[in-house]
Design an enzyme around this catalytic site. Structure first.
Site, PDB file in Angstrom:
ATOM      1  N   ASP A 159       3.392 -25.054  20.816  1.00 14.80           N
ATOM      2  CA  ASP A 159       2.305 -24.497  19.940  1.00 14.80           C
ATOM      3  C   ASP A 159       2.317 -24.840  18.507  1.00 14.80           C
ATOM      4  OD1 ASP A 159       0.082 -21.921  20.786  1.00 14.80           O
ATOM      5  OD2 ASP A 159       0.398 -22.624  18.659  1.00 14.80           O
ATOM      6  N   ILE A 160       1.341 -25.371  17.902  1.00 11.77           N
ATOM      7  CA  ILE A 160       1.454 -25.531  16.391  1.00 11.77           C
ATOM      8  C   ILE A 160       1.295 -24.448  15.555  1.00 11.77           C
ATOM      9  CG2 ILE A 160       0.827 -28.058  16.283  1.00 11.77           C
ATOM     10  CD1 ILE A 160      -2.004 -27.024  15.737  1.00 11.77           C
ATOM     11  N   HIS A 198       0.656 -19.200  27.490  1.00 13.03           N
ATOM     12  CA  HIS A 198       1.620 -19.348  26.693  1.00 13.03           C
ATOM     13  C   HIS A 198       2.839 -18.778  27.095  1.00 13.03           C
ATOM     14  CE1 HIS A 198      -1.214 -19.064  23.075  1.00 13.03           C
ATOM     15  NE2 HIS A 198      -2.141 -18.602  24.141  1.00 13.03           N
ATOM     16  N   HIS A 203      -4.737 -22.432  29.204  1.00 17.52           N
ATOM     17  CA  HIS A 203      -3.272 -22.650  28.782  1.00 17.52           C
ATOM     18  C   HIS A 203      -2.610 -21.504  29.234  1.00 17.52           C
ATOM     19  CE1 HIS A 203      -5.826 -21.403  25.477  1.00 17.52           C
ATOM     20  NE2 HIS A 203      -4.878 -20.990  24.875  1.00 17.52           N
ATOM     21  N   GLN A 226      -9.621 -15.906  23.366  1.00 13.80           N
ATOM     22  CA  GLN A 226      -9.370 -17.300  23.891  1.00 13.80           C
ATOM     23  C   GLN A 226      -9.892 -18.012  22.811  1.00 13.80           C
ATOM     24  OE1 GLN A 226     -10.554 -18.441  27.667  1.00 13.80           O
ATOM     25  NE2 GLN A 226      -9.961 -20.393  27.539  1.00 13.80           N
TER      26      GLN A 226
HETATM   27  P1  5GP Z   1      -5.649 -18.983  22.787  1.00 13.48           P
HETATM   28  O1  5GP Z   1      -6.017 -17.917  21.564  1.00 13.48           O
HETATM   29  O2  5GP Z   1      -6.756 -19.857  23.151  1.00 13.48           O
HETATM   30  O3  5GP Z   1      -4.898 -18.402  23.932  1.00 13.48           O
HETATM   31  O4  5GP Z   1      -4.745 -19.697  21.872  1.00 13.48           O
HETATM   32  C1  5GP Z   1      -4.795 -21.194  21.601  1.00 13.48           C
HETATM   33  C2  5GP Z   1      -3.549 -21.696  21.057  1.00 13.48           C
HETATM   34  O5  5GP Z   1      -3.739 -23.032  20.952  1.00 13.48           O
HETATM   35  C3  5GP Z   1      -3.145 -21.080  19.742  1.00 13.48           C
HETATM   36  O6  5GP Z   1      -1.946 -20.522  19.946  1.00 13.48           O
HETATM   37  C4  5GP Z   1      -3.075 -22.270  18.834  1.00 13.48           C
HETATM   38  O7  5GP Z   1      -2.085 -22.109  17.876  1.00 13.48           O
HETATM   39  C5  5GP Z   1      -2.842 -23.562  19.643  1.00 13.48           C
HETATM   40  N1  5GP Z   1      -3.493 -24.858  19.251  1.00 13.48           N
HETATM   41  C6  5GP Z   1      -4.889 -24.804  18.657  1.00 13.48           C
HETATM   42  N2  5GP Z   1      -4.823 -26.169  18.527  1.00 13.48           N
HETATM   43  C7  5GP Z   1      -3.931 -26.817  18.679  1.00 13.48           C
HETATM   44  C8  5GP Z   1      -3.494 -28.061  18.686  1.00 13.48           C
HETATM   45  O8  5GP Z   1      -4.279 -29.116  18.077  1.00 13.48           O
HETATM   46  N3  5GP Z   1      -2.021 -28.478  19.026  1.00 13.48           N
HETATM   47  C9  5GP Z   1      -1.403 -27.478  19.406  1.00 13.48           C
HETATM   48  N4  5GP Z   1       0.207 -27.984  19.748  1.00 13.48           N
HETATM   49  N5  5GP Z   1      -1.654 -26.147  19.592  1.00 13.48           N
HETATM   50  C10 5GP Z   1      -2.621 -25.841  19.200  1.00 13.48           C
END
Ligand code: 5GP
Ligand code: ZN
Length: 139
Positions: free
Chosen positions: A30-31, A101, A99, A93
């Site tokens: 994750d970035i 984590h 995805h 989300q």
């Molecule tokens: P969500 O809140 O949808 O569960 O989390 C999305 C996750 O994707 C976040 O932790 C965010 O940091 C990660 N993320 C978003 N864009 C990118 C990207 O371009 N590359 C990577 N490696 N992670 C991303």
């Protein structure tokens, strides 16, 4: 899907730090890591959430989570790994491609914010009524 960031990562159009890949899934860092080693596992086929992903891809992601989380523990000497998966903008989300984590905690590191919530006993009548509502919705 054209505008999906994670589909672009699968296609190699956006760079990522890959840690594991097979025919069905991809795992990458994750970035915006919550902790060192914060890793995401995704199906290569686009599916928005838990209700859209195929049973086969769901199984593949979660089987991969076992392998990758074991590797995280070994590589980073973690004291534990939390798994988290969000479905819907209402629960924050942000990327609408399924995805999982994997969020490790290293020995000596502070407690993870996602595993720290206040424990308060609920009202037993409400708990039972709610459980019944859900059970009926399954039938
Ligand atoms: P969500 O809140 O949808 O569960 O989390 C999305 C996750 O994707 C976040 O932790 C965010 O940091 C990660 N993320 C978003 N864009 C990118 C990207 O371009 N590359 C990577 N490696 N992670 C991303
Ligand atoms: Zn996608």
């Amino acid at each position: 899907m054209e505008d999906c960031i994670f589909c672009k990562i699968v296609k190699g159009e956006i760079p990522s730090t890959k840690v594991y890949e097979d025919d069905q899934v991809l795992a990458f860092e994750d970035i915006n890591p919550i902790s060192k080693g914060h890793t995401l596992i995704i199906p290569k086929a686009h599916a928005e959430n838990l209700w859209e992903i195929s049973d086969e891809d769901l199984t593949a992601v979660h089987l991969a989570s076992k392998k990758v989380s074991e590797a995280i523990k070994k590589a980073l000497d973690s004291v534990g790994v939390a798994t988290l998966q969000l479905n819907g903008r209402g629960v924050n989300q942000v990327v609408m491609h399924y995805h999982l984590h994997l969020v490790p905690r290293s020995g000596g590191a502070p407690e993870l914010p996602i595993t720290k919530w206040e424990i308060k006993p609920g009202d037993m009548d409400t708990i039972q009524q709610t459980g019944q509502q859900i059970a009926e919705a399954i039938r």
